[in-house]
Design an enzyme around this catalytic site. Structure first.
Site, PDB file in Angstrom:
ATOM      1  N   HIS A  99     -25.547  71.939   1.033  1.00 53.93           N
ATOM      2  CA  HIS A  99     -26.943  73.104   1.216  1.00 53.93           C
ATOM      3  C   HIS A  99     -26.077  74.023   2.150  1.00 53.93           C
ATOM      4  O   HIS A  99     -25.441  73.475   3.332  1.00 53.93           O
ATOM      5  CB  HIS A  99     -28.167  72.442   1.600  1.00 53.93           C
ATOM      6  CG  HIS A  99     -28.621  71.679   0.456  1.00 53.93           C
ATOM      7  ND1 HIS A  99     -28.187  70.427   0.267  1.00 53.93           N
ATOM      8  CD2 HIS A  99     -29.996  72.481  -0.516  1.00 53.93           C
ATOM      9  CE1 HIS A  99     -28.839  70.624  -1.214  1.00 53.93           C
ATOM     10  NE2 HIS A  99     -30.296  71.535  -1.524  1.00 53.93           N
ATOM     11  N   HIS A 142     -37.637  79.247  -5.037  1.00 52.75           N
ATOM     12  CA  HIS A 142     -36.982  77.844  -4.249  1.00 52.75           C
ATOM     13  C   HIS A 142     -38.684  76.902  -4.879  1.00 52.75           C
ATOM     14  O   HIS A 142     -38.937  75.543  -4.586  1.00 52.75           O
ATOM     15  CB  HIS A 142     -37.027  77.547  -3.233  1.00 52.75           C
ATOM     16  CG  HIS A 142     -36.478  76.138  -3.108  1.00 52.75           C
ATOM     17  ND1 HIS A 142     -36.518  74.897  -3.600  1.00 52.75           N
ATOM     18  CD2 HIS A 142     -34.652  76.191  -3.455  1.00 52.75           C
ATOM     19  CE1 HIS A 142     -35.827  73.873  -3.889  1.00 52.75           C
ATOM     20  NE2 HIS A 142     -34.210  74.882  -3.436  1.00 52.75           N
ATOM     21  N   HIS A 199     -30.108  80.795  -7.670  1.00 48.96           N
ATOM     22  CA  HIS A 199     -30.824  79.545  -7.302  1.00 48.96           C
ATOM     23  C   HIS A 199     -32.855  79.894  -7.931  1.00 48.96           C
ATOM     24  O   HIS A 199     -33.391  78.709  -6.554  1.00 48.96           O
ATOM     25  CB  HIS A 199     -30.393  79.052  -6.036  1.00 48.96           C
ATOM     26  CG  HIS A 199     -31.097  77.906  -5.730  1.00 48.96           C
ATOM     27  ND1 HIS A 199     -30.730  76.663  -6.542  1.00 48.96           N
ATOM     28  CD2 HIS A 199     -31.175  76.982  -4.914  1.00 48.96           C
ATOM     29  CE1 HIS A 199     -31.599  75.789  -6.124  1.00 48.96           C
ATOM     30  NE2 HIS A 199     -31.821  75.510  -5.024  1.00 48.96           N
ATOM     31  N   ASP A 203     -26.502  74.812  -1.886  1.00 51.08           N
ATOM     32  CA  ASP A 203     -27.564  75.730  -2.157  1.00 51.08           C
ATOM     33  C   ASP A 203     -28.618  76.460  -1.437  1.00 51.08           C
ATOM     34  O   ASP A 203     -28.805  75.931   0.121  1.00 51.08           O
ATOM     35  CB  ASP A 203     -28.381  74.525  -2.502  1.00 51.08           C
ATOM     36  CG  ASP A 203     -28.013  74.088  -4.253  1.00 51.08           C
ATOM     37  OD1 ASP A 203     -27.166  74.971  -4.712  1.00 51.08           O
ATOM     38  OD2 ASP A 203     -28.870  73.325  -4.819  1.00 51.08           O
ATOM     39  N   ASP A 204     -29.496  76.955  -2.238  1.00 52.15           N
ATOM     40  CA  ASP A 204     -30.461  77.787  -0.561  1.00 52.15           C
ATOM     41  C   ASP A 204     -29.726  78.788   0.866  1.00 52.15           C
ATOM     42  O   ASP A 204     -31.336  79.123   1.277  1.00 52.15           O
ATOM     43  CB  ASP A 204     -31.094  76.290   0.332  1.00 52.15           C
ATOM     44  CG  ASP A 204     -32.193  75.145  -1.281  1.00 52.15           C
ATOM     45  OD1 ASP A 204     -32.305  75.269  -2.195  1.00 52.15           O
ATOM     46  OD2 ASP A 204     -32.223  74.058  -0.336  1.00 52.15           O
TER      47      ASP A 204
END
Length: 355
Positions: free
Chosen positions: A305, A215, A211, A160-161
């Site tokens: 991540h 965020h 995603h 993620d991210d």
């Protein structure tokens, strides 16, 4: 003490820095399609001159990881003190900076080990409780994935991210060495700044998924705001890879009944996870590897991540994770290979783990 507001609008970050009188230290900045590293570097240079307090809001939920990892003090403006958001952006950076200057006691200081959602435990628990029934229905219909069927030694690694210019390439190198596919849940703001990295992810056979753009904690947003986050990111990723992503992971796993309903109605499959190493809290490479290895079962979806802060520990842990699970007979697949309506209904338990 100086006060920095860190905001965003569309594909740009915004910075405003005030002194104790409310005067600008530097002219307000709009940084179009730049990486968050540039934002952090500018703030660190200012912090060398005077102690700096950084203020964000809940829609800017990844920049705090970079700021806190760099040693900066970060505060979140929410609740009755949070200013109005723009149509597709955070509150104005000037307003955020002024909140730090005039209302510091009403802001929440963000801790490295709890991140953007520091202090929101009760709210998160209530939202998850409200989502439970809808989530169960969506799992049964294939609109939500927590884990795959527990009868085949298949595992999905998810990151993620990102993309992150420092950490994503190193993770990709490790995955290529072991010939392991993964799924990358990308942020629109980061993809806009690093399109070549998104292209490399796709070219090397990994899945590129959605995603959100910035965020945010989705239960705080309206339906229109949630879908704008989804659509802007999908458009950005499709423009790079040629494919419109339909796999979606809510930031922080944040969801309630409304959010899950909006996503499903919008053609999205929500992807959650059943294995989390909390690598964002920087517990050490050994702790990250051990938790993934001990918690992984048949059909697991592993959350790690590649962005959002310093991910060197995750990179260091990854070879041990891959080698140990491979020796145990594990195969790795893109997360979409675990989605099967009939399989989701079964959820047959298995004892397969590896210590």
């Amino acid at each position: 003490m100086w006060y920095a507001g860190v905001g965003w609008e569309k594909s740009a970050y915004e910075l405003a820095v005030l002194d104790h009188t409310g005067a600008h230290i530097v002219p307000p900045l709009r940084l179009e399609t730049v990486g968050v590293g540039d934002v952090v570097a500018r703030l660190l240079r200012l912090a060398e001159r005077e102690p700096l307090m950084c203020v964000i809001d809940g829609t800017n939920g990844v920049v705090d990881g970079y700021l806190t990892a760099a040693g900066l003090d970060v505060y979140r403006a929410d609740g009755d003190v949070a200013p109005l958001r723009r149509a597709f952006g955070s509150p104005d950076a000037d307003i955020l900076a002024e909140l730090g200057r005039a209302h510091r006691s009403r802001l929440t200081r963000i801790a490295l080990d709890s991140g953007t959602l520091t202090g929101l435990d009760q709210r998160i628990e209530e939202d998850l409780e409200s989502a439970a029934l809808v989530e169960a229905e969506q799992v049964a219909s294939g609109r939500c994935l927590v884990h795959g069927r527990r009868v085949h030694p298949r595992v999905a690694l998810t990151f993620d991210d990102g993309p992150d210019p420092d950490h994503t390439p190193r993770l990709l190198d490790v995955l290529r060495h072991y010939q392991v596919p993964a799924t990358f849940f990308c942020l629109g703001l980061h993809a806009a700044a690093h399109p070549r990295l998104v292209a490399r992810i796709a070219e090397e056979g990994h899945s590129v998924a959605n995603h959100t753009w910035s965020h945010p904690y989705l239960p705080d947003l309206t339906r229109q705001e949630v879908l704008a986050q989804v659509d802007r990111t999908a458009e950005m990723l499709a423009g790079i890879t040629g494919k419109v992503p339909t796999l979606f992971r809510p930031p922080f796993g944040g969801r309630n009944a409304d959010v899950l309903g909006w996503l499903a109605q919008h053609g999205q499959t929500t992807v959650l996870w059943d294995v989390e190493a909390a690598d964002w809290a920087l517990p050490g490479a050994s702790a990250i590897a051990q938790r993934v290895i001990s918690d992984t079962d048949f059909g697991s979806v592993v959350l790690l991540h590649d962005g959002g802060g310093d991910r060197s520990q995750t990179i260091e842990a990854l070879p041990r994770i891959l080698e140990t699970l491979m020796v145990s007979g594990c195969g790795f697949v893109p997360v979409e290979d675990l989605i099967d309506v009939a399989e989701q209904k079964g959820r047959v338990a298995s004892s397969w783990t590896s210590a």
